[in-house]
Design a protein around this motif. Sequence first.
Motif, PDB file in Angstrom:
ATOM      1  N   ALA A 222       5.332 -19.200   9.203  1.00  0.00           N
ATOM      2  CA  ALA A 222       4.003 -20.191   9.190  1.00  0.00           C
ATOM      3  C   ALA A 222       3.819 -21.496   9.462  1.00  0.00           C
ATOM      4  O   ALA A 222       3.204 -22.229  10.597  1.00  0.00           O
ATOM      5  CB  ALA A 222       2.844 -20.415   8.092  1.00  0.00           C
ATOM      6  N   ILE A 223       4.549 -22.333   8.998  1.00  0.00           N
ATOM      7  CA  ILE A 223       5.491 -23.860   8.839  1.00  0.00           C
ATOM      8  C   ILE A 223       5.641 -23.839  10.281  1.00  0.00           C
ATOM      9  O   ILE A 223       5.600 -24.748  11.029  1.00  0.00           O
ATOM     10  CB  ILE A 223       5.450 -24.031   7.789  1.00  0.00           C
ATOM     11  N   LEU A 224       6.359 -23.316  10.473  1.00  0.00           N
ATOM     12  CA  LEU A 224       7.091 -22.960  12.073  1.00  0.00           C
ATOM     13  C   LEU A 224       6.118 -22.956  13.290  1.00  0.00           C
ATOM     14  O   LEU A 224       6.842 -23.679  14.431  1.00  0.00           O
ATOM     15  CB  LEU A 224       8.634 -22.478  12.193  1.00  0.00           C
ATOM     16  N   ILE A 225       5.506 -22.021  12.837  1.00  0.00           N
ATOM     17  CA  ILE A 225       4.563 -21.686  14.091  1.00  0.00           C
ATOM     18  C   ILE A 225       3.907 -22.943  14.510  1.00  0.00           C
ATOM     19  O   ILE A 225       3.045 -23.706  15.101  1.00  0.00           O
ATOM     20  CB  ILE A 225       3.805 -20.726  13.752  1.00  0.00           C
ATOM     21  N   TYR A 226       3.387 -23.671  12.582  1.00  0.00           N
ATOM     22  CA  TYR A 226       2.508 -24.715  13.106  1.00  0.00           C
ATOM     23  C   TYR A 226       3.864 -26.292  13.586  1.00  0.00           C
ATOM     24  O   TYR A 226       2.367 -26.390  15.000  1.00  0.00           O
ATOM     25  CB  TYR A 226       1.874 -24.723  11.787  1.00  0.00           C
ATOM     26  N   PHE A 279      21.466  -5.234  17.175  1.00  0.00           N
ATOM     27  CA  PHE A 279      19.929  -4.883  16.798  1.00  0.00           C
ATOM     28  C   PHE A 279      19.356  -7.004  16.959  1.00  0.00           C
ATOM     29  O   PHE A 279      18.812  -7.293  17.314  1.00  0.00           O
ATOM     30  CB  PHE A 279      19.829  -5.287  15.650  1.00  0.00           C
ATOM     31  N   SER A 280      20.449  -7.577  17.029  1.00  0.00           N
ATOM     32  CA  SER A 280      20.863  -8.678  17.550  1.00  0.00           C
ATOM     33  C   SER A 280      20.354  -9.297  18.330  1.00  0.00           C
ATOM     34  O   SER A 280      19.752 -10.397  18.888  1.00  0.00           O
ATOM     35  CB  SER A 280      22.025  -9.765  16.469  1.00  0.00           C
ATOM     36  N   ALA A 281      20.975  -8.823  19.698  1.00  0.00           N
ATOM     37  CA  ALA A 281      21.125  -8.709  21.061  1.00  0.00           C
ATOM     38  C   ALA A 281      19.884  -8.786  20.812  1.00  0.00           C
ATOM     39  O   ALA A 281      18.997  -9.236  21.748  1.00  0.00           O
ATOM     40  CB  ALA A 281      21.666  -8.164  21.932  1.00  0.00           C
ATOM     41  N   SER A 282      18.748  -7.340  20.760  1.00  0.00           N
ATOM     42  CA  SER A 282      17.862  -6.844  20.481  1.00  0.00           C
ATOM     43  C   SER A 282      16.406  -8.437  20.251  1.00  0.00           C
ATOM     44  O   SER A 282      15.623  -8.096  20.724  1.00  0.00           O
ATOM     45  CB  SER A 282      16.829  -6.129  19.693  1.00  0.00           C
ATOM     46  N   ASN A 283      17.006  -8.637  18.768  1.00  0.00           N
ATOM     47  CA  ASN A 283      16.292 -10.095  18.346  1.00  0.00           C
ATOM     48  C   ASN A 283      16.104 -11.194  19.371  1.00  0.00           C
ATOM     49  O   ASN A 283      15.462 -11.725  19.525  1.00  0.00           O
ATOM     50  CB  ASN A 283      16.184  -9.887  17.293  1.00  0.00           C
ATOM     51  N   VAL A 284      17.052 -11.549  19.910  1.00  0.00           N
ATOM     52  CA  VAL A 284      17.555 -12.818  20.764  1.00  0.00           C
ATOM     53  C   VAL A 284      16.663 -12.450  21.914  1.00  0.00           C
ATOM     54  O   VAL A 284      16.209 -13.300  22.615  1.00  0.00           O
ATOM     55  CB  VAL A 284      18.700 -12.936  20.684  1.00  0.00           C
ATOM     56  N   THR A 285      16.781 -11.427  22.495  1.00  0.00           N
ATOM     57  CA  THR A 285      16.294 -11.151  24.164  1.00  0.00           C
ATOM     58  C   THR A 285      14.941 -11.393  24.008  1.00  0.00           C
ATOM     59  O   THR A 285      13.812 -11.390  24.680  1.00  0.00           O
ATOM     60  CB  THR A 285      16.292 -10.002  24.351  1.00  0.00           C
ATOM     61  N   VAL A 286      14.100 -10.402  22.560  1.00  0.00           N
ATOM     62  CA  VAL A 286      12.531 -10.415  22.279  1.00  0.00           C
ATOM     63  C   VAL A 286      11.875 -11.533  22.106  1.00  0.00           C
ATOM     64  O   VAL A 286      10.957 -12.247  22.447  1.00  0.00           O
ATOM     65  CB  VAL A 286      12.373  -9.948  21.198  1.00  0.00           C
ATOM     66  N   PHE A 287      13.088 -12.557  21.388  1.00  0.00           N
ATOM     67  CA  PHE A 287      12.609 -13.919  21.185  1.00  0.00           C
ATOM     68  C   PHE A 287      12.096 -15.078  22.722  1.00  0.00           C
ATOM     69  O   PHE A 287      11.284 -15.379  23.153  1.00  0.00           O
ATOM     70  CB  PHE A 287      13.811 -15.013  20.054  1.00  0.00           C
ATOM     71  N   LEU A 288      12.949 -14.794  23.290  1.00  0.00           N
ATOM     72  CA  LEU A 288      13.488 -15.433  24.561  1.00  0.00           C
ATOM     73  C   LEU A 288      12.623 -14.622  26.094  1.00  0.00           C
ATOM     74  O   LEU A 288      11.978 -15.070  26.451  1.00  0.00           O
ATOM     75  CB  LEU A 288      14.613 -15.437  25.614  1.00  0.00           C
ATOM     76  N   SER A 289      12.172 -13.651  25.599  1.00  0.00           N
ATOM     77  CA  SER A 289      10.901 -12.450  26.712  1.00  0.00           C
ATOM     78  C   SER A 289      10.222 -13.247  25.383  1.00  0.00           C
ATOM     79  O   SER A 289       9.110 -13.228  26.918  1.00  0.00           O
ATOM     80  CB  SER A 289      11.066 -11.421  26.365  1.00  0.00           C
ATOM     81  N   GLY A 290       9.101 -13.577  24.621  1.00  0.00           N
ATOM     82  CA  GLY A 290       8.569 -13.983  24.195  1.00  0.00           C
ATOM     83  C   GLY A 290       8.077 -15.427  24.748  1.00  0.00           C
ATOM     84  O   GLY A 290       7.065 -15.725  25.131  1.00  0.00           O
ATOM     85  N   MET A 291       8.758 -16.268  25.523  1.00  0.00           N
ATOM     86  CA  MET A 291       8.578 -17.498  25.874  1.00  0.00           C
ATOM     87  C   MET A 291       8.590 -17.416  27.678  1.00  0.00           C
ATOM     88  O   MET A 291       8.230 -18.065  28.279  1.00  0.00           O
ATOM     89  CB  MET A 291      10.160 -18.102  25.256  1.00  0.00           C
ATOM     90  N   VAL A 292       8.662 -15.955  27.754  1.00  0.00           N
ATOM     91  CA  VAL A 292       8.868 -16.405  29.358  1.00  0.00           C
ATOM     92  C   VAL A 292       7.871 -15.753  29.780  1.00  0.00           C
ATOM     93  O   VAL A 292       6.560 -16.156  30.467  1.00  0.00           O
ATOM     94  CB  VAL A 292       9.898 -15.327  30.063  1.00  0.00           C
ATOM     95  N   MET A 293       7.225 -15.022  28.558  1.00  0.00           N
ATOM     96  CA  MET A 293       6.141 -14.035  29.088  1.00  0.00           C
ATOM     97  C   MET A 293       4.380 -14.728  28.682  1.00  0.00           C
ATOM     98  O   MET A 293       3.597 -14.983  29.425  1.00  0.00           O
ATOM     99  CB  MET A 293       5.879 -12.755  28.394  1.00  0.00           C
ATOM    100  N   THR A 415       7.292 -13.810  17.796  1.00  0.00           N
ATOM    101  CA  THR A 415       6.210 -15.304  18.046  1.00  0.00           C
ATOM    102  C   THR A 415       5.872 -16.052  17.898  1.00  0.00           C
ATOM    103  O   THR A 415       5.445 -17.190  18.512  1.00  0.00           O
ATOM    104  CB  THR A 415       5.497 -14.366  16.772  1.00  0.00           C
ATOM    105  N   ILE A 416       7.350 -16.302  17.418  1.00  0.00           N
ATOM    106  CA  ILE A 416       7.889 -17.637  17.167  1.00  0.00           C
ATOM    107  C   ILE A 416       8.236 -17.803  18.484  1.00  0.00           C
ATOM    108  O   ILE A 416       8.050 -18.704  19.043  1.00  0.00           O
ATOM    109  CB  ILE A 416       9.336 -17.500  16.047  1.00  0.00           C
TER     110      ILE A 416
END
Length: 479
Positions: A222-226, A279-293, A415-416
Motif C-alpha cells: 500500500a505504501i509503495l503504491i501511495y 515464474f520469475s520471468a512471468s512476474n517481471v514481464t507482467v510488471f513491465l506490461s502493466g507499465m506499458v498498458m 498493480t505496482i
Amino acid sequence: MSDQRSKPKKAQKEKLDPAILKVALILVFGALAPLFDSTMINVAIRTLTSDLQSSVAVIQWVITGYVLTMGMAIPVSGWAVNRFGGKKVYMFSLAVFLAGSVLCSLAWNPGSLIGFRLLQGVGAGILIPTLQTVLVQTAGGRNIGRIMSIISIPTLLGPILGPVLGGVIINSLGWRFIFYVNIPITLIAILLAWRGIPADEPSTRKQTLDLTGLLLLSPAFAILIYGIAQISTYGGLHSSKVVIPLVIGLVLMAAFIVYALRTRIEPLLDLRLFKSRIFSASNVTVFLSGMVMNGALLLLPLYYQQVRGESVLSTGMMMIPQGIGMLLTRSWIGSLSDRIGSRIIVILSLLVTIFATLPFAFAGPDTNLILLAAALVVRGAALNGLLIPVMVSAYVGLRKDQIPHASISMRICQTIGGAFGAAILATVSQHQLAGQSASSLQSIAGAYDAAFWWSIGFAVIALIPALTLPSHRSSPAAG
C-alpha cells in the motif's frame, strides 16, 4: 518425436469443459461491478467536489484510499482461499463490496464517502486474485489460456466503457447512481456464485494466518503504491513526500522477503516460487506490461481532451476502438497460448504495440482521427498478448495450494507496474509542459508525444524478460 508433434494437435482439439465455462462466466460477472466502479468514479471527481462542497485534494482520496485498501487486502486472499475455500472467499468479497457500495450511495460528506470507499477496496482487493485462483484450480491447470481470456473480459472493458458509462450516469442521474448500479449486479453475482460454483474443499492443512507477514507485506504494498502515485503530484523523486513513503515501502518489502525466506510457518506469499525461471520471468514481464498498458491508458484520454479539446464522453467514445481490438484477439490469443507457449506471442505483441503507439508519438492537434482509431484497434489487439500468455506461464506446474500465491504475486506485480508506468508518464508530460515557453496546442501535443515515446521505451525494455518465457506448450498444474 511423433508424440511431440501430436501434442499441439491434441491441445487444439481439446475443448473447454462446459462446467468450467459456466464457473468462469459467473466469476467474471461478479468482477464487473468493482472494475467498472473503479473507472466510473474517475470521471465523477469534479461533480463530487461540487456536490459535497470539498476540494479536489480531499475528494481525490475517494480514489487513493480505495486503491490503498485494495492493495492491503490482496495478500490476504491466498491464505483465505487455502483456509476456507475459494467459493466462500469469493462470496465474502462480493458481500463486502456490496456493503461498501450501499454505504457509499448514502454518504453525506467527504469523510463518510472516503471511509466507505475503504470498505469497498477491501472487497475488491480480495475478489480479483480469488477469482483467478478459483478458476485455475477448477480447471486443474488445463486450458489456462482460454480461461485467462475469459477472466480478462472485465479488465479489458472496464477502462474503455467505464468512463463512458460514468459520464452518462453522472450527467443524467447523479453521482450516487455510480454506487446504486453496483447493488443489483453484486446481489445477482452472489446468487449465481451460491448456486453455480461448486463447493471446493479448503486445504487439508489448516494454515494459520501469517500475521507477521501480513503486517509487513500489506503495508509495504500500500505504501509503495501511495509513494508511486505521489511521483506525478510532486514532479519526480526530489520531494520528501515521495521519497519517504517509497523508502518505507521498500524497507518493509525487503523485511518481508527476509522473513518469508526464514520463517518456519507457511508465509503469506511463498517466495520459493521465484526459484523457477519461468515464474520469475512471468512476474517481471507482467510488471513491465502493466507499465506499458496503464501508462498509455493515462496518456490517451489526456491527449484527446487537452490537445483535441474533446469532452469526457467523447473521449470515452474515442477509446472504444482499443476495446474492440482487445475483444477481437482475446479468445484467439488464449487458445494459442495453450498450444505454443508464451514467448513468441509476447514478443510479437510487444513489437505490434510499439508499431501501433508510434502514430501517437508523432500526433498533433490535427492528426487524422481515423488513423488514430485504426492504431488503437491494432494496439488493443496486441495488448491481449502482453498479459494472457504470461499469466498462463506463471501457473505452469504449480500445485493447487501454490496457485493462490501465484495469483497474489501476479496481481502485486501488475498493480505496482501499472502505477509506476502511469506515474512516470504523468511526470514526463508535466515536465515537458512546464518546459514549454508557450502553451500552444502544438507545444502541449509535443509534451504528450514525448510521453508516448517513453511508453514505447517501456515496451522495448519488456522484450528482455519476454525472451526467457517458455516457447513450448504449457503442461497442466499439479494436483
